[in-house]
Scaffold this active site. Sequence first.
Site: not given
Ligand code: PLP
Length: 404
Positions: A122, A199, A202, A225, A363
């Site tokens: 992401h 990370d 998800q 999430k 993203c």
């Molecule tokens: N990392 C991953 C794999 C994500 O799917 C997301 C959000 O869609 C993020 C990071 C960023 O999360 P946040 O917008 O809650 O900071």
Amino acid sequence: MYDVNRVREDFPILARQIYGRPLVYLDNGATTQKPRQVVEAMVDEYYNVNANVHRGVHFLSQQATDLHEASRETVRHFINARSTAEILFTRGTTESINLLAFSFGEAMVKAGDEVVVSAMEHHSNIVPWQMMCERKGAQLRVIPMTDDGELQLEALDDLLTERTRIVCCTQVSNVLGTVNLVKEVVRIAHERGIPVLVDGAQSVPHMSVDVQDMDCDFFAFSGHKVYGPTGVGVLYGKEAWLDKLPPYQGGGEMIKNVSFEKTTYNELPYKFEAGTPDYVATHALAKALDYVSGLGMQAIEAHEQELTRYALEKLQGIEGMRIFGAAKQRDAVISFQVGNIHHLDMGTLLDRLGIAVRTGHHCAEPLMRRLGIEGTVRTSFGLYNTKAEVDALVDGIERVRRMF
Ligand code: PLP
């Protein structure tokens, strides 16, 4: 027995009608809906407890502080960290990674060094590292991916050099649903003494996470999430690492003593928590984690895996269906295109049927480039979704397909 209809009663929004049709909410990868238990905890705290944490001697401040710190313990237990000193509250995954990229970069990265990320990250796990690399004169390196959407870990060993400072990898792809072998990533990196950030944005909503078993050095996730409130997230870091890193932001709470000549910093985890935290959100996050723990992460995972298998089978029966990612281990996310129908058209027309899906690059523009596409339609399941909702999605797609 996992009683999904019972579970749905906890989520008032699921009873909504959209354009006169029952809401079919399939955008859980972007954010999840909130159960009453979470919303009521927030309302109750604002109505009955609210006071700033850590600084007051009065009753309410003590009570709010106790709730806030008890939440840290709930998070610690949920991801099986060793100590609450290793649990930093942030605004979300993005802020967690920005904190780490800044702080780690300041202490550990010099010109000519390298940072490794994967091909399926992401933007939140790319751009903060890129910014830090630019500041420090370091380079970004990328773990490649197969056409099936699996990381080529045999390439990782060659990618790591004596200049590699950190490896950053998502546990679950928000586009392909791939569940990465993060334990293997950690093992390969640790053989060379290189730390790993996972990370977990998800993964945390869908599977049990054990940071000690994974042995990652850092782990980030977002509250919203995992059925919690917006505006709160977590950065886990091994104490030995966090001790070595400088603060990210300055202000209240992160200090021990301040004079105009010199400031000394607070102990962990407060060294990284400048300013008033969103203590109502941290408490509500703990309620969300209690909620999913109450249902059982294994039961949630089994339910969502069954739903994903069912959806994959049904979707594959649609003429012109192209599903992106075919990893052996996959999670409750499916990205697709149908014929030459633009993803935005598909998303907009599904919306008219009350079906909420996500469209676009999710993203993950470098991943889109690797796949040779501009975007996809993405359905992502949560603990309250049903096979009837998958059927509604499939019927909806068929309707849109016939229109074109
Ligand atoms: N990392 C991953 C794999 C994500 O799917 C997301 C959000 O869609 C993020 C990071 C960023 O999360 P946040 O917008 O809650 O900071």
